[in-house]
Design an enzyme around this catalytic site. Structure first.
Site, PDB file in Angstrom:
ATOM      1  N   ALA A   1      -4.806  71.548  83.430  1.00 24.06           N
ATOM      2  CA  ALA A   1      -5.569  70.052  83.713  1.00 24.06           C
ATOM      3  C   ALA A   1      -5.235  68.990  84.711  1.00 24.06           C
ATOM      4  CB  ALA A   1      -5.787  69.265  82.194  1.00 24.06           C
ATOM      5  N   HIS A   2      -5.267  69.811  86.236  1.00 24.11           N
ATOM      6  CA  HIS A   2      -5.208  69.181  86.996  1.00 24.11           C
ATOM      7  C   HIS A   2      -5.111  71.073  88.238  1.00 24.11           C
ATOM      8  CE1 HIS A   2      -0.963  71.087  86.677  1.00 24.11           C
ATOM      9  NE2 HIS A   2      -0.871  70.983  87.630  1.00 24.11           N
ATOM     10  N   ALA A   3      -5.724  70.125  89.583  1.00 24.90           N
ATOM     11  CA  ALA A   3      -5.382  70.367  90.457  1.00 24.90           C
ATOM     12  C   ALA A   3      -4.998  70.294  91.496  1.00 24.90           C
ATOM     13  CB  ALA A   3      -7.231  71.040  90.611  1.00 24.90           C
TER      14      ALA A   3
ATOM     15  N   ARG B   1      -7.235  73.488  87.164  1.00 25.69           N
ATOM     16  CA  ARG B   1      -6.752  74.643  85.927  1.00 25.69           C
ATOM     17  C   ARG B   1      -6.436  74.344  84.310  1.00 25.69           C
ATOM     18  NH1 ARG B   1      -2.238  75.062  89.487  1.00 25.69           N
ATOM     19  NH2 ARG B   1      -4.203  74.552  91.257  1.00 25.69           N
TER      20      ARG B   1
ATOM     21  N   TYR C   1      -4.073  66.015  91.426  1.00 19.81           N
ATOM     22  CA  TYR C   1      -5.733  65.126  90.928  1.00 19.81           C
ATOM     23  C   TYR C   1      -5.661  65.798  89.514  1.00 19.81           C
ATOM     24  CZ  TYR C   1      -8.756  65.865  95.866  1.00 19.81           C
ATOM     25  OH  TYR C   1      -8.559  65.562  96.698  1.00 19.81           O
TER      26      TYR C   1
END
Ligand code: TYD
Length: 136
Positions: free
Chosen positions: A51-53, A98, A123
């Protein structure tokens, strides 16, 4: 960078009746020099990771044991991969959101990364990521 830059990478497999062996060389099997390795393990059933990029980071993700699902999203399109093979990795380029879930019991997610850990490279807010990905 977009989803089309992410891909499954087939890794060498030395088959042997004593057990199989896979190796990964930076710049050869992954398109970057490996600066860091980390792994997720003891993931409880139903848990979600990711749950981030990342802004710059490039990664190769491998299910060295068991299986899990990886949802990739470049801000426009989404694609889900199911990883369950220790001689097959998923290359993830920068600017890809992802989410990982469906971890099987005892699974291990190993990640080879192009840079050391840097929180400033993340992010963690999807709407900020989406906005920034559209500006590139
Ligand atoms: P995070 O990247 O959010 O985990 P995941 O994407 O696998 O769910 O990292 C979780 C925590 O671990 C966060 O506090 C940062 C820390 N961390 C490090 O200190 N070094 C690392 O190399 C990584 C990947 C995470």
């Amino acid at each position: 960078m977009s989803l089309s830059d992410c891909r499954i990478v087939d890794l060498p497999k030395i088959s042997d009746p004593r057990g199989n062996l896979t190796f990964i060389e930076g710049g050869v099997h992954v398109p970057f020099d490996i600066e860091r390795i980390y792994y997720l393990y003891d993931v409880p059933g139903g848990a979600e990771r990711g749950a981030h990029a990342h802004k710059q980071l490039r990664q190769l993700m491998i299910a060295v044991s068991g299986s899990f699902s990886v949802r990739l999203d470049d801000g426009r399109e989404k694609k889900t991969y199911f990883l369950n093979n220790p001689h097959r990795g998923l290359y993830i380029c920068p600017m890809i959101w992802r989410e990982l879930d469906d971890f099987s019991s005892g699974s291990v997610c190993m990640v080879l990364a192009s840079n050391r850990y840097d929180e400033a490279d993340y992010y963690r807010d999807y709407s900020t990521f989406r906005q920034e990905s559209g500006n590139r």
